[in-house]
Design a protein around this motif. Structure first.
Motif, PDB file in Angstrom:
ATOM      1  N   PHE A  43      -9.856  -2.247 -19.189  1.00 48.40           N
ATOM      2  CA  PHE A  43     -10.668  -2.276 -17.967  1.00 48.40           C
ATOM      3  C   PHE A  43      -9.773  -1.915 -16.770  1.00 48.40           C
ATOM      4  N   CYS A  44     -10.281  -1.047 -15.912  1.00 47.19           N
ATOM      5  CA  CYS A  44      -9.472  -0.528 -14.797  1.00 47.19           C
ATOM      6  C   CYS A  44      -9.964  -1.034 -13.452  1.00 47.19           C
ATOM      7  N   ILE A  45      -9.028  -1.368 -12.607  1.00 46.64           N
ATOM      8  CA  ILE A  45      -9.373  -1.674 -11.221  1.00 46.64           C
ATOM      9  C   ILE A  45      -8.679  -0.652 -10.323  1.00 46.64           C
ATOM     10  N   VAL A  46      -9.505   0.092  -9.607  1.00 47.95           N
ATOM     11  CA  VAL A  46      -9.001   1.114  -8.687  1.00 47.95           C
ATOM     12  C   VAL A  46      -9.093   0.550  -7.274  1.00 47.95           C
ATOM     13  N   ALA A  47      -7.983   0.593  -6.547  1.00 47.83           N
ATOM     14  CA  ALA A  47      -7.978   0.090  -5.166  1.00 47.83           C
ATOM     15  C   ALA A  47      -8.118   1.270  -4.218  1.00 47.83           C
ATOM     16  N   ARG A  48      -9.125   1.181  -3.360  1.00 50.14           N
ATOM     17  CA  ARG A  48      -9.415   2.298  -2.451  1.00 50.14           C
ATOM     18  C   ARG A  48      -8.889   1.985  -1.053  1.00 50.14           C
ATOM     19  N   VAL A  49      -8.070   2.883  -0.565  1.00 49.08           N
ATOM     20  CA  VAL A  49      -7.420   2.708   0.734  1.00 49.08           C
ATOM     21  C   VAL A  49      -8.239   3.461   1.787  1.00 49.08           C
ATOM     22  N   GLU A  50      -8.729   2.712   2.770  1.00 48.44           N
ATOM     23  CA  GLU A  50      -9.583   3.290   3.821  1.00 48.44           C
ATOM     24  C   GLU A  50      -8.824   3.535   5.122  1.00 48.44           C
ATOM     25  N   ALA A  51      -7.521   3.340   5.107  1.00 50.31           N
ATOM     26  CA  ALA A  51      -6.735   3.413   6.344  1.00 50.31           C
ATOM     27  C   ALA A  51      -6.918   4.759   7.065  1.00 50.31           C
ATOM     28  N   LEU A  52      -6.893   5.849   6.340  1.00 48.70           N
ATOM     29  CA  LEU A  52      -6.993   7.168   6.990  1.00 48.70           C
ATOM     30  C   LEU A  52      -8.386   7.357   7.592  1.00 48.70           C
ATOM     31  N   ILE A  53      -9.406   6.856   6.906  1.00 41.25           N
ATOM     32  CA  ILE A  53     -10.781   6.927   7.406  1.00 41.25           C
ATOM     33  C   ILE A  53     -10.902   6.124   8.706  1.00 41.25           C
ATOM     34  N   ALA A  54     -10.257   4.948   8.723  1.00 39.59           N
ATOM     35  CA  ALA A  54     -10.398   4.026   9.850  1.00 39.59           C
ATOM     36  C   ALA A  54      -9.473   4.363  11.015  1.00 39.59           C
ATOM     37  N   GLY A  55      -8.780   5.490  10.921  1.00 44.48           N
ATOM     38  CA  GLY A  55      -7.982   5.959  12.049  1.00 44.48           C
ATOM     39  C   GLY A  55      -6.532   5.501  12.058  1.00 44.48           C
ATOM     40  N   TRP A  56      -6.059   4.945  10.946  1.00 42.22           N
ATOM     41  CA  TRP A  56      -4.655   4.572  10.842  1.00 42.22           C
ATOM     42  C   TRP A  56      -3.841   5.749  10.315  1.00 42.22           C
ATOM     43  N   ASP A  57      -2.525   5.622  10.386  1.00 40.93           N
ATOM     44  CA  ASP A  57      -1.688   6.768   9.987  1.00 40.93           C
ATOM     45  C   ASP A  57      -1.244   6.656   8.525  1.00 40.93           C
ATOM     46  N   LEU A  58      -0.470   7.649   8.148  1.00 36.48           N
ATOM     47  CA  LEU A  58      -0.001   7.751   6.764  1.00 36.48           C
ATOM     48  C   LEU A  58       0.805   6.517   6.358  1.00 36.48           C
ATOM     49  N   SER A  59       1.630   6.012   7.260  1.00 33.97           N
ATOM     50  CA  SER A  59       2.488   4.883   6.874  1.00 33.97           C
ATOM     51  C   SER A  59       1.652   3.634   6.582  1.00 33.97           C
TER      52      SER A  59
END
Ligand code: SPV
Ligand code: MG
Length: 272
Positions: free
Chosen positions: A131-147
């Motif tokens: 069973f896999c859990i994929v974590a989705r990073v929304e930082a770029l969508i929400a206006g945060w930077d690459l770091s």
């Protein structure tokens, strides 16, 4: 490829896709509700059961934020395993979420520690090692930077995420490619090129992306076709112009597996 109910899941599998994305947007849309957790999590999981019953390829549920805290996540994982679902993707936003393409930059992100606990709770409660859990990073969508995106992805990897989905609403793939370069293969990367769809897939393959999700294209195909046909029949008051352009009834029977029931009746229902 996205699917949103039993018949679309079957069509996606038949087309040769190796996996199905049970999109929150598309499953909500087929119910006629918004992608704001308006459908309850059990209504989503019930639909997933129909999809799983008619397919063999793995289904990855778009589990939004996990429908609550770590405890809701644990229960979700158990229920998905019971229904033969291969994995769940959760995003680091707050419940009730909104679709990332509606005011995405104004959506608050989850606390990294809290979200990491949710991932860990999910991983600790799965019974099937696959069973896999994929974590989705929304930082770029929400206006945060690459770091910030990298900081979050690394925390989620350490918490036990099997893969990272890095999301972007840019029409160019630059920020995804920059992320992939810095990430350097620490865990499999998943992308959703809905907005940067003109980028050739080969470029992502070369960049080390493991999985591309075509996130909403079956529901959009269905909507476009239904709108055209409904309008045309309403105006023309006849079926003669559309009959050849829609699926024949026997195609519905085939997708439903009607033949199998005829065979089963011969085996089990001779005196019926
Ligand atoms: C979905 O398909 O519901 C997704 C992808 O979450 S997106 O709509 O791009 O956020
Ligand atoms: Mg979604």
């Amino acid at each position: 490829m996205e699917a949103h109910n039993g018949i679309s899941a079957r069509i996606v599998e038949e087309a040769g896709f190796q996996g199905i994305w049970a999109s929150g947007l598309a499953v909500s849309a087929q119910y006629g509700v918004r992608d704001n957790n308006e459908a309850s999590w059990t209504q989503i999981v019930d639909m997933l059961e129909f999809m799983s019953d008619v397919t063999k390829v793995p289904i990855l549920l778009d589990g939004d934020t996990g429908y609550g805290n770590f405890n809701n996540m644990r229960r979700l994982v158990r229920k998905l395993e019971q229904r033969g679902i291969a994995g769940v993707c959760i995003e680091d936003k707050l419940f009730p979420k909104s679709n990332s393409f509606i005011n995405g930059e104004r959506q608050p992100l989850a606390d990294v520690e809290e979200f990491s606990g949710k991932i860990k709770a999910g991983k600790d409660s799965q019974l099937d090692d696959n069973f896999c859990i994929v974590a989705r990073v929304e930082a770029l969508i929400a206006g945060w930077d690459l770091s910030e995106a990298l900081r979050r992805a690394e925390a989620y990897r350490i918490a036990g995420a099997d893969a990272i989905l890095i999301h972007s609403k840019s029409s160019r793939p630059n920020e995804i490619l920059a992320f992939a370069k810095e990430w350097a293969g620490r865990a499999p990367l998943v992308i959703v090129p809905t907005k940067y769809y003109s980028t050739p897939t080969e470029l992502f393959r070369t960049a080390g992306i493991s999985l591309i999700i075509w996130a909403n294209h079956m529901i959009r195909a269905a909507i476009a076709s239904m709108e055209t046909i409904a309008r045309e029949v309403q105006v023309s008051e006849t079926l003669v112009n559309i009959e050849e352009r829609i699926a024949p009834i026997k195609e519905i029977f085939r997708l439903q597996g009607a033949d199998e029931l005829v065979e089963a009746e011969k085996r089990y229902f001779n005196n019926g």
